[in-house]
Design a protein around this motif. Structure first.
Motif, mmCIF file in Angstrom:
data_model
loop_
_atom_site.group_PDB
_atom_site.id
_atom_site.type_symbol
_atom_site.label_atom_id
_atom_site.label_comp_id
_atom_site.label_asym_id
_atom_site.label_seq_id
_atom_site.Cartn_x
_atom_site.Cartn_y
_atom_site.Cartn_z
ATOM 1 N N LEU A 73 -32.027 -27.514 76.812
ATOM 2 C CA LEU A 73 -31.695 -26.510 75.801
ATOM 3 C C LEU A 73 -32.923 -25.830 75.218
ATOM 4 C CD1 LEU A 73 -28.852 -28.217 73.703
ATOM 5 C CD2 LEU A 73 -28.604 -26.323 75.319
ATOM 6 N N PHE A 74 -34.024 -26.580 75.063
ATOM 7 C CA PHE A 74 -35.106 -26.079 74.221
ATOM 8 C C PHE A 74 -36.434 -25.838 74.926
ATOM 9 C CE2 PHE A 74 -32.161 -27.708 71.085
ATOM 10 C CZ PHE A 74 -32.220 -26.721 70.115
ATOM 11 N N LEU A 75 -36.557 -26.184 76.212
ATOM 12 C CA LEU A 75 -37.843 -25.993 76.880
ATOM 13 C C LEU A 75 -38.292 -24.537 76.837
ATOM 14 C CD1 LEU A 75 -40.213 -27.133 78.458
ATOM 15 C CD2 LEU A 75 -38.876 -26.839 80.566
ATOM 16 N N ARG A 76 -37.357 -23.618 77.014
ATOM 17 C CA ARG A 76 -37.726 -22.195 77.026
ATOM 18 C C ARG A 76 -38.246 -21.711 75.674
ATOM 19 N NH1 ARG A 76 -32.164 -19.376 78.496
ATOM 20 N NH2 ARG A 76 -31.881 -21.350 79.561
ATOM 21 N N PHE A 77 -37.965 -22.474 74.609
ATOM 22 C CA PHE A 77 -38.398 -22.078 73.271
ATOM 23 C C PHE A 77 -39.617 -22.863 72.789
ATOM 24 C CE2 PHE A 77 -33.696 -21.504 73.314
ATOM 25 C CZ PHE A 77 -33.695 -20.116 73.305
ATOM 26 N N ALA A 78 -40.062 -23.843 73.556
ATOM 27 C CA ALA A 78 -41.195 -24.669 73.144
ATOM 28 C C ALA A 78 -42.501 -23.895 73.267
ATOM 29 C CB ALA A 78 -41.256 -25.933 73.996
ATOM 30 N N PRO A 79 -43.505 -24.230 72.444
ATOM 31 C CA PRO A 79 -44.808 -23.568 72.582
ATOM 32 C C PRO A 79 -45.361 -23.791 73.991
ATOM 33 C CG PRO A 79 -44.719 -24.871 70.561
ATOM 34 C CD PRO A 79 -43.493 -25.227 71.348
ATOM 35 N N PRO A 80 -45.916 -22.763 74.630
ATOM 36 C CA PRO A 80 -46.443 -22.927 75.995
ATOM 37 C C PRO A 80 -47.483 -24.030 76.108
ATOM 38 C CG PRO A 80 -46.340 -20.606 75.393
ATOM 39 C CD PRO A 80 -46.031 -21.371 74.147
ATOM 40 N N PHE A 120 -36.044 -35.593 67.461
ATOM 41 C CA PHE A 120 -36.806 -34.485 68.028
ATOM 42 C C PHE A 120 -37.460 -33.645 66.928
ATOM 43 C CE2 PHE A 120 -33.227 -35.370 70.935
ATOM 44 C CZ PHE A 120 -33.951 -35.777 72.043
ATOM 45 N N LEU A 121 -38.474 -32.907 67.309
ATOM 46 C CA LEU A 121 -39.191 -32.085 66.337
ATOM 47 C C LEU A 121 -38.346 -30.917 65.850
ATOM 48 C CD1 LEU A 121 -41.896 -31.828 64.883
ATOM 49 C CD2 LEU A 121 -42.719 -30.427 66.776
ATOM 50 N N ASP A 122 -37.467 -30.401 66.702
ATOM 51 C CA ASP A 122 -36.523 -29.352 66.329
ATOM 52 C C ASP A 122 -35.308 -29.496 67.244
ATOM 53 O OD1 ASP A 122 -35.492 -27.227 64.957
ATOM 54 O OD2 ASP A 122 -36.709 -25.695 65.937
ATOM 55 N N GLY A 123 -34.196 -28.895 66.851
ATOM 56 C CA GLY A 123 -33.003 -28.935 67.688
ATOM 57 C C GLY A 123 -32.174 -30.191 67.572
ATOM 58 N N ASP A 170 -32.851 -35.408 78.201
ATOM 59 C CA ASP A 170 -32.712 -34.355 79.213
ATOM 60 C C ASP A 170 -31.938 -33.164 78.656
ATOM 61 O OD1 ASP A 170 -34.152 -35.629 81.160
ATOM 62 O OD2 ASP A 170 -32.408 -36.416 82.234
ATOM 63 N N LEU A 171 -30.901 -33.432 77.881
ATOM 64 C CA LEU A 171 -30.138 -32.356 77.244
ATOM 65 C C LEU A 171 -31.043 -31.520 76.346
ATOM 66 C CD1 LEU A 171 -27.512 -30.910 76.342
ATOM 67 C CD2 LEU A 171 -27.306 -32.680 74.581
ATOM 68 N N HIS A 172 -31.829 -32.179 75.516
ATOM 69 C CA HIS A 172 -32.733 -31.457 74.618
ATOM 70 C C HIS A 172 -33.735 -30.630 75.412
ATOM 71 C CE1 HIS A 172 -36.073 -30.928 71.698
ATOM 72 N NE2 HIS A 172 -35.077 -30.844 70.823
ATOM 73 N N ASN A 173 -34.265 -31.200 76.475
ATOM 74 C CA ASN A 173 -35.207 -30.464 77.307
ATOM 75 C C ASN A 173 -34.553 -29.223 77.920
ATOM 76 O OD1 ASN A 173 -37.924 -30.459 78.846
ATOM 77 N ND2 ASN A 173 -36.408 -30.337 80.487
ATOM 78 N N GLU A 218 -44.009 -30.569 75.892
ATOM 79 C CA GLU A 218 -43.429 -31.877 75.606
ATOM 80 C C GLU A 218 -42.583 -31.876 74.339
ATOM 81 O OE1 GLU A 218 -47.504 -32.198 73.518
ATOM 82 O OE2 GLU A 218 -46.567 -31.120 75.189
ATOM 83 N N TYR A 219 -42.669 -30.825 73.529
ATOM 84 C CA TYR A 219 -41.806 -30.745 72.354
ATOM 85 C C TYR A 219 -40.335 -30.785 72.754
ATOM 86 C CZ TYR A 219 -45.583 -29.346 69.116
ATOM 87 O OH TYR A 219 -46.702 -29.304 68.324
ATOM 88 N N ALA A 220 -40.026 -30.302 73.929
ATOM 89 C CA ALA A 220 -38.647 -30.324 74.436
ATOM 90 C C ALA A 220 -38.431 -31.608 75.231
ATOM 91 C CB ALA A 220 -38.373 -29.110 75.314
ATOM 92 N N GLY A 221 -37.479 -32.411 74.779
ATOM 93 C CA GLY A 221 -37.112 -33.605 75.524
ATOM 94 C C GLY A 221 -37.945 -34.835 75.244
ATOM 95 N N THR A 222 -38.732 -34.815 74.175
ATOM 96 C CA THR A 222 -39.575 -35.967 73.849
ATOM 97 C C THR A 222 -39.280 -36.426 72.426
ATOM 98 O OG1 THR A 222 -41.328 -35.130 75.280
ATOM 99 C CG2 THR A 222 -41.950 -36.835 73.711
#
Length: 229
Positions: free
Chosen positions: A52-59, A143-146, A47-50, A63-67
């Motif tokens: 922080l990074f959802l706004r930067f994930a590819p549209p 995670f893939l990044d972050g 959830d923390l990763h999501n 799922e790159y954020a928080g998975t």
């Protein structure tokens, strides 16, 4: 790349540093003051990763954020990760294979909970426990990044739970350490299976500089006799 899924470098997004710097400064303040938040981060950092990074994930791939890498049925199911080597320039070293990530994270989070539950006044032992979780998060690279941001947020939450104040040198963003700690972390990651923990003391030496309290005073080299005695 798997199945045409795009690569991801969050730092290439517009205004990344300004947005992430402000968000992580706020996060650190919340970690200090909010015990429930610390428990959520330490129980499951997805959830923390999501957040922080959802706004930067590819549209096309939120799922790159928080998975976790290796999660079945996602674009991350088979995503392998490596990094440029500090130890052997011109080469790369690989993090944990994606098929192993979910189970290794489950084990690590359970072990971290056990380390926090131990009642001890041994500050060096607690620093080694911090280093254990920090190192394994880096080796697993879930995670893939972050990953570094999550790694440092977990460190801050765990240190606060142990009652260790953080040094002003520490920050979740930007990364507060240089090639020396990066090299120590790489040595841990590259260690043969079963031998990783032999590198914990070296990492702990560096991580101690991000803690105040009992770590402000001069101290002997961790887990080794001083050559000057």
């Amino acid at each position: 790349m798997t199945g045409g899924a795009p690569p991801w470098q969050a730092h290439s997004a517009p205004d990344y540093d300004a947005i992430m710097g402000a968000r992580c400064a706020e996060l650190l303040t919340q970690i200090f003051s909010n015990a429930a938040l610390r428990q959520r981060i330490l129980a499951d950092p997805r959830d923390l990763h999501n957040n922080l990074f959802l706004r930067f994930a590819p549209p096309t791939h939120p799922e790159y954020a928080g998975t976790y890498r290796g999660t079945p049925g996602t674009a991350l199911e088979s995503r392998r990760m490596s990094a440029a080597s500090e130890v052997k320039p011109g080469t790369e070293f690989e993090f944990v294979l994606p098929t192993e990530v979910p189970s290794r994270m489950q084990t690590l989070l359970s072990q971290t909970s056990g380390l926090l539950a131990e009642s001890s006044d041994d500050v060096t032992g607690k620093l080694i426990a911090l280093s254990y979780t920090f190192c394994w998060l880096g080796k697993i690279h879930p995670f893939l990044d972050g990953n570094g941001h999550v790694q440092r947020a977990v460190f801050a939450a765990m240190a606060t739970e142990f009652g260790f104040p953080l040094s002003k040198r520490f920050a979740i963003h930007p990364r507060p350490y240089d090639r020396l700690l990066a090299t120590a972390l790489e040595m841990f990651t590259r260690s043969p299976v079963g031998d990783e923990n032999a590198e914990l003391a070296l990492v702990a030496e560096y991580l101690g500089f991000f803690l105040d309290g009992p770590f402000e005073a001069p101290r002997k080299h961790l887990l080794a006799p001083s050559p000057y005695n």
